[in-house]
Scaffold this motif. Structure first.
Motif, short mmCIF file in Angstrom:
data_model
loop_
_atom_site.label_atom_id
_atom_site.label_comp_id
_atom_site.label_asym_id
_atom_site.label_seq_id
_atom_site.Cartn_x
_atom_site.Cartn_y
_atom_site.Cartn_z
N MET A 19 -32.74 46.25 -31.53
CA MET A 19 -32.62 44.93 -31.07
C MET A 19 -31.23 44.22 -31.67
O MET A 19 -30.60 43.60 -30.86
CB MET A 19 -33.72 44.09 -31.57
CG MET A 19 -35.07 44.47 -30.91
SD MET A 19 -35.06 44.00 -29.27
CE MET A 19 -35.18 45.68 -28.63
N LYS A 20 -30.81 44.69 -32.78
CA LYS A 20 -29.57 44.09 -33.44
C LYS A 20 -28.38 44.72 -32.54
O LYS A 20 -27.44 43.92 -32.36
CB LYS A 20 -29.40 44.47 -34.91
CG LYS A 20 -30.16 43.75 -35.84
CD LYS A 20 -29.73 43.79 -37.16
CE LYS A 20 -30.67 42.86 -38.04
NZ LYS A 20 -30.24 42.89 -39.29
N GLU A 21 -28.27 45.86 -32.05
CA GLU A 21 -27.47 46.48 -31.42
C GLU A 21 -27.24 46.04 -29.91
O GLU A 21 -26.23 45.70 -29.54
CB GLU A 21 -27.61 48.05 -31.31
CG GLU A 21 -26.68 48.91 -30.43
CD GLU A 21 -25.20 48.72 -30.83
OE1 GLU A 21 -24.23 48.89 -30.05
OE2 GLU A 21 -24.94 48.52 -32.20
N GLU A 22 -28.67 45.83 -29.52
CA GLU A 22 -28.58 45.00 -28.11
C GLU A 22 -28.05 43.77 -28.20
O GLU A 22 -27.17 43.20 -27.33
CB GLU A 22 -29.80 45.27 -27.42
CG GLU A 22 -30.37 46.46 -26.81
CD GLU A 22 -31.84 46.71 -26.44
OE1 GLU A 22 -32.42 45.34 -26.47
OE2 GLU A 22 -32.41 47.49 -26.19
N GLU A 23 -28.28 42.95 -29.20
CA GLU A 23 -27.70 41.53 -29.49
C GLU A 23 -26.23 41.74 -29.71
O GLU A 23 -25.48 40.99 -29.15
CB GLU A 23 -28.54 41.01 -30.83
CG GLU A 23 -28.05 39.38 -30.79
CD GLU A 23 -28.94 38.63 -32.10
OE1 GLU A 23 -28.76 37.65 -32.00
OE2 GLU A 23 -29.30 39.69 -33.07
N ARG A 24 -25.77 42.85 -30.23
CA ARG A 24 -24.45 42.77 -30.65
C ARG A 24 -23.80 42.99 -29.23
O ARG A 24 -22.58 42.23 -29.00
CB ARG A 24 -24.22 43.80 -31.76
CG ARG A 24 -22.59 43.93 -31.91
CD ARG A 24 -22.30 45.34 -32.63
NE ARG A 24 -22.56 46.48 -31.82
CZ ARG A 24 -21.55 46.83 -30.99
NH1 ARG A 24 -20.56 46.25 -30.76
NH2 ARG A 24 -21.80 47.73 -30.20
N ASN A 29 -20.47 41.43 -24.48
CA ASN A 29 -20.26 41.30 -23.20
C ASN A 29 -19.97 39.71 -22.83
O ASN A 29 -19.09 39.67 -22.05
CB ASN A 29 -21.46 41.82 -22.46
CG ASN A 29 -21.81 43.37 -22.37
OD1 ASN A 29 -20.47 44.00 -22.75
ND2 ASN A 29 -22.78 43.55 -22.36
N ARG A 30 -20.90 38.86 -23.40
CA ARG A 30 -20.46 37.48 -23.26
C ARG A 30 -19.25 36.96 -23.56
O ARG A 30 -18.62 36.15 -23.05
CB ARG A 30 -21.66 36.63 -23.72
CG ARG A 30 -22.72 36.58 -23.17
CD ARG A 30 -23.98 35.52 -23.66
NE ARG A 30 -24.43 36.11 -24.80
CZ ARG A 30 -25.06 35.18 -25.56
NH1 ARG A 30 -25.26 33.86 -25.34
NH2 ARG A 30 -25.81 35.73 -26.85
N ARG A 32 -16.65 39.03 -23.81
CA ARG A 32 -15.62 39.80 -22.88
C ARG A 32 -15.71 38.47 -21.61
O ARG A 32 -14.57 38.57 -20.89
CB ARG A 32 -16.05 41.07 -22.40
CG ARG A 32 -15.00 41.77 -21.57
CD ARG A 32 -15.17 43.15 -21.16
NE ARG A 32 -16.64 43.63 -21.35
CZ ARG A 32 -17.34 44.44 -22.31
NH1 ARG A 32 -16.60 44.49 -23.35
NH2 ARG A 32 -18.62 44.80 -22.11
N GLU A 33 -16.81 38.34 -20.86
CA GLU A 33 -16.82 37.65 -19.87
C GLU A 33 -16.25 36.22 -19.95
O GLU A 33 -15.49 35.78 -18.96
CB GLU A 33 -18.45 37.42 -19.51
CG GLU A 33 -18.89 38.53 -19.02
CD GLU A 33 -20.65 38.59 -18.68
OE1 GLU A 33 -21.00 37.47 -18.83
OE2 GLU A 33 -21.16 39.50 -18.15
N GLY A 34 -16.47 35.72 -21.16
CA GLY A 34 -15.88 34.32 -21.41
C GLY A 34 -14.13 34.54 -21.45
O GLY A 34 -13.52 33.80 -20.84
N PHE A 35 -13.91 35.51 -21.90
CA PHE A 35 -12.27 36.01 -21.97
C PHE A 35 -11.76 36.12 -20.51
O PHE A 35 -10.69 35.54 -20.34
CB PHE A 35 -12.19 37.10 -22.97
CG PHE A 35 -10.66 37.39 -23.00
CD1 PHE A 35 -9.84 36.73 -23.70
CD2 PHE A 35 -10.19 38.50 -22.24
CE1 PHE A 35 -8.22 37.17 -23.79
CE2 PHE A 35 -8.92 38.96 -22.32
CZ PHE A 35 -7.95 38.12 -23.09
N GLU A 36 -12.64 36.87 -19.80
CA GLU A 36 -12.11 37.27 -18.45
C GLU A 36 -12.03 35.81 -17.69
O GLU A 36 -11.18 35.52 -16.86
CB GLU A 36 -13.02 38.21 -17.48
CG GLU A 36 -12.76 39.54 -18.29
CD GLU A 36 -11.60 40.41 -18.10
OE1 GLU A 36 -11.04 40.07 -17.08
OE2 GLU A 36 -11.17 41.00 -18.96
N GLN A 37 -13.04 35.16 -17.87
CA GLN A 37 -13.00 33.82 -17.24
C GLN A 37 -11.95 32.76 -17.52
O GLN A 37 -11.43 32.31 -16.61
CB GLN A 37 -14.45 33.01 -17.36
CG GLN A 37 -14.75 31.96 -16.38
CD GLN A 37 -16.04 31.11 -16.48
OE1 GLN A 37 -16.84 31.59 -17.51
NE2 GLN A 37 -16.39 30.48 -15.59
#
Length: 115
Positions: A19-24, A29-30, A32-37
């Motif tokens: 769960m911690k790995e998935e949260e990380r 991902n968020r 990276r998406e924010g940076f791309e946006q």
């Protein structure tokens, strides 16, 4: 019984770790998406600024062309007036010369007639 307890604790720890790995990964991902946006928005902003700048350059070039055209038209009009003035002066001069020749001829004619 202890083995089942340890196995359950190991499963719970593995689940928490997963769960911690998935949260990380979700945060990654968020991020990276924010940076791309942000990058895309900045590129759009820069494109808009570039287009506005080009638009101003075209506007200024158009204004310069219009001013040059107006200046050229004024110069052509000035030259036209100058040419018409010169032609009018030459025509008046020629008419005056013709009038003087006519007066001279009439005078000679009278002198010959009275001589």
């Amino acid at each position: 019984s202890y083995e089942l307890k340890w196995a359950g604790q190991d499963d719970a720890n593995a689940y928490k770790k997963q769960m911690k790995e998935e949260e990380r990964q979700d945060y990654e991902n968020r991020n990276r998406e924010g940076f791309e946006q942000k990058k895309m928005l900045e590129e759009q902003r820069m494109d808009q600024l570039h287009n506005e700048h080009e638009s101003y350059e075209l506007k200024w070039a158009g204004q310069d062309d219009a001013n040059a055209y107006k200046k050229q038209m004024k110069e052509e009009e000035r030259q036209d007036y100058e040419n018409r003035n010169r032609e009018g002066f030459e025509q008046k001069k020629m008419l005056e010369e013709q009038r003087m020749d006519q007066l001279h001829n009439e005078h000679e004619s009278y002198e010959l007639k009275w001589a």
